[in-house]
Design a protein around this motif. Structure first.
Motif, short mmCIF file in Angstrom:
data_model
loop_
_atom_site.label_atom_id
_atom_site.label_comp_id
_atom_site.label_asym_id
_atom_site.label_seq_id
_atom_site.Cartn_x
_atom_site.Cartn_y
_atom_site.Cartn_z
N VAL A 113 0.83 -1.21 0.00
CA VAL A 113 0.00 0.00 0.00
C VAL A 113 0.86 1.26 0.00
CG1 VAL A 113 -1.98 -1.12 1.06
CG2 VAL A 113 -0.30 0.00 2.53
N ILE A 114 2.05 1.17 0.56
CA ILE A 114 2.99 2.31 0.49
C ILE A 114 3.35 2.59 -0.96
CG2 ILE A 114 5.40 2.97 0.94
CD1 ILE A 114 5.07 1.83 3.76
N GLU A 115 3.63 1.54 -1.70
CA GLU A 115 3.96 1.69 -3.11
C GLU A 115 2.75 2.16 -3.91
OE1 GLU A 115 6.18 1.68 -6.58
OE2 GLU A 115 6.90 1.36 -4.53
N LEU A 116 1.60 1.58 -3.62
CA LEU A 116 0.37 1.90 -4.35
C LEU A 116 -0.04 3.37 -4.19
CD1 LEU A 116 -1.98 0.70 -6.02
CD2 LEU A 116 -3.14 0.22 -3.87
N THR A 117 0.15 3.93 -3.00
CA THR A 117 -0.27 5.31 -2.73
C THR A 117 0.85 6.32 -2.86
OG1 THR A 117 0.07 4.92 -0.35
CG2 THR A 117 -2.15 4.59 -1.21
N GLY A 118 2.02 5.90 -3.34
CA GLY A 118 3.12 6.83 -3.56
C GLY A 118 3.73 7.40 -2.30
N SER A 123 7.85 7.50 3.80
CA SER A 123 7.42 6.46 4.73
C SER A 123 8.30 6.34 5.97
CB SER A 123 7.36 5.11 4.01
OG SER A 123 8.63 4.77 3.48
N HIS A 124 9.49 6.97 5.96
CA HIS A 124 10.37 6.92 7.13
C HIS A 124 10.08 8.04 8.14
CE1 HIS A 124 12.06 9.92 4.43
NE2 HIS A 124 12.75 10.43 5.46
N TYR A 134 0.30 14.25 1.77
CA TYR A 134 0.85 12.95 2.17
C TYR A 134 0.08 12.35 3.33
CZ TYR A 134 4.70 12.78 -1.11
OH TYR A 134 5.43 12.68 -2.27
N ARG A 135 -0.51 13.17 4.18
CA ARG A 135 -1.36 12.62 5.23
C ARG A 135 -2.59 11.95 4.62
NH1 ARG A 135 -1.34 17.04 10.26
NH2 ARG A 135 0.92 17.38 10.24
N GLN A 136 -3.12 12.56 3.56
CA GLN A 136 -4.25 11.93 2.86
C GLN A 136 -3.83 10.60 2.25
OE1 GLN A 136 -6.65 13.39 4.32
NE2 GLN A 136 -7.92 13.77 2.53
N ARG A 137 -2.59 10.53 1.78
CA ARG A 137 -2.09 9.26 1.23
C ARG A 137 -2.02 8.20 2.32
NH1 ARG A 137 1.43 9.98 -3.82
NH2 ARG A 137 1.16 12.16 -4.37
N VAL A 171 -4.16 8.62 -7.66
CA VAL A 171 -4.12 7.45 -6.77
C VAL A 171 -5.50 6.81 -6.71
CG1 VAL A 171 -3.82 6.67 -4.39
CG2 VAL A 171 -2.18 8.27 -5.39
N ILE A 172 -6.54 7.63 -6.50
CA ILE A 172 -7.91 7.11 -6.40
C ILE A 172 -8.34 6.45 -7.71
CG2 ILE A 172 -10.34 7.75 -6.11
CD1 ILE A 172 -9.32 10.05 -4.28
N LYS A 173 -8.01 7.10 -8.82
CA LYS A 173 -8.39 6.55 -10.12
C LYS A 173 -7.69 5.21 -10.37
CE LYS A 173 -9.16 8.13 -14.85
NZ LYS A 173 -9.02 9.27 -15.78
N ASN A 174 -6.45 5.10 -9.92
CA ASN A 174 -5.69 3.88 -10.12
C ASN A 174 -6.26 2.72 -9.30
OD1 ASN A 174 -3.45 2.31 -11.10
ND2 ASN A 174 -2.50 2.55 -9.09
N VAL A 175 -6.50 2.97 -8.01
CA VAL A 175 -7.02 1.91 -7.15
C VAL A 175 -8.47 1.58 -7.51
CG1 VAL A 175 -5.47 2.51 -5.27
CG2 VAL A 175 -7.77 3.45 -5.28
N GLY A 176 -9.17 2.55 -8.10
CA GLY A 176 -10.56 2.34 -8.47
C GLY A 176 -10.75 1.40 -9.66
#
Length: 300
Positions: A113-118, A123-124, A134-137, A171-176
């Motif tokens: 999911v880290i990779e999927l949401t960019g 992430s560190h 990025y908080r929304q991600r 991101v939303i369009k991709n996961v959708g």
């Protein structure tokens, strides 16, 4: 059906937030759920995610009744609330690991999911160090962590700058592509870019429920802005066929609204020639979703 809503009503005291609302969403659809503030959008989303109960009616998600099988609903839904609740003192991976334990999913899913949401580059960091985008991600990553069949997103791009908005939209369009998405937003361009279908709610009632392309194709008005080389006697506009209304923009510029599917630009050129006018500028303004939204939700 991924989402089934039947005759749902909900009141807060004397205020009726939802009034006999019914609709269904098929698997794989991306639906934009639109309405002005206070229309009932968040209330319905909270009912679908089992946070609150309806006063009347039934709702189910992935075949599970929200009242009779709340745990099954929660496991099949990824929910991003309007005010994204996060633990700001936790690191991104730490927060996702905490939620992975809650959902009892493999830790390997965190990297997915880290990779999927960019989120890889951030992430560190602690969540409190991240920008709003990025908080929304992180919120989206959390909603996707248990690989739900349905995503319910309440104002996911609120407060984002234009660059962040485009990133989250992608991101939303991709996961959708592989999930059902039920999306609430005030940003019409977002709906036009992402959604297959539009549901508009006003004063707790559904006022429009149509495929986006069909909604746009049904528009039978066109707005044309034109600038002439000199002043025009308004009475002359009566000669223009299909003219619904007109208003002045500046001294020699006008906005003309026609009620027809026929392109009226050639008629305006003929009108100018017949009345010894020169057309300095002319542009066709397409009627968009924002205008439709205003028409459907304007309370007279």
């Amino acid at each position: 059906m991924s989402i089934e809503v039947q005759n749902i009503s909900k009141s807060y005291g004397a205020q009726k937030a939802l009034d006999n609302v019914s609709f269904s969403v098929k698997k794989g659809e991306i639906v934009g759920f639109l309405g002005p503030n206070g229309a009932g959008k968040s209330t319905l989303m909270k009912i679908l995610t089992t946070y609150i109960n309806a006063d009347e009616g039934k709702a189910s998600v992935n075949g599970n009744d929200v009242n009779e099988n709340p745990k099954e609903v929660q496991l099949s839904v990824g929910y991003l609330a309007e005010h994204n609740p996060l633990y700001l003192d936790l690191y991104v991976r730490e927060y996702l690991a905490f939620n992975a334990d809650v959902y009892k999913v493999a830790k390997s899913r965190i990297e997915e999911v880290i990779e999927l949401t960019g989120l890889s580059s951030e992430s560190h960091k602690k969540i409190g160090q991240l920008s709003k985008g990025y908080r929304q991600r992180v919120g989206l990553a959390t909603a996707l962590l248990h690989n739900p069949e349905v995503l319910i997103l309440d104002e996911p791009t609120t407060g984002l700058d234009p660059n962040q908005l485009v990133e989250i939209r992608n991101v939303i369009k991709n996961v959708g592509k592989n999930k059902t998405v039920f999306l609430s937003t005030h940003i019409m361009q977002e709906v036009e870019a992402i959604c297959d279908r539009v549901i508009i709610i006003n004063n707790g009632k559904i006022v429009t429920d149509k495929k986006l392309d069909k909604l746009v194709s049904e528009i039978k008005e066109q707005v044309i802005e034109v600038e002439f080389d000199k002043a025009v006697n308004e009475a002359l506009f009566a000669k223009l066929p299909n003219l619904k209304s007109y208003k002045t923009i500046s001294s020699n510029s006008w906005e003309l609204t026609f009620e027809t599917e026929i392109d009226m630009r050639s008629a305006i050129f003929d009108f100018a020639q017949d009345n010894s006018l020169k057309t300095l500028q002319l542009s066709l303004k397409s009627k968009n979703l924002e205008q439709i939204f205003r028409e459907k939700t304007f309370n007279k």
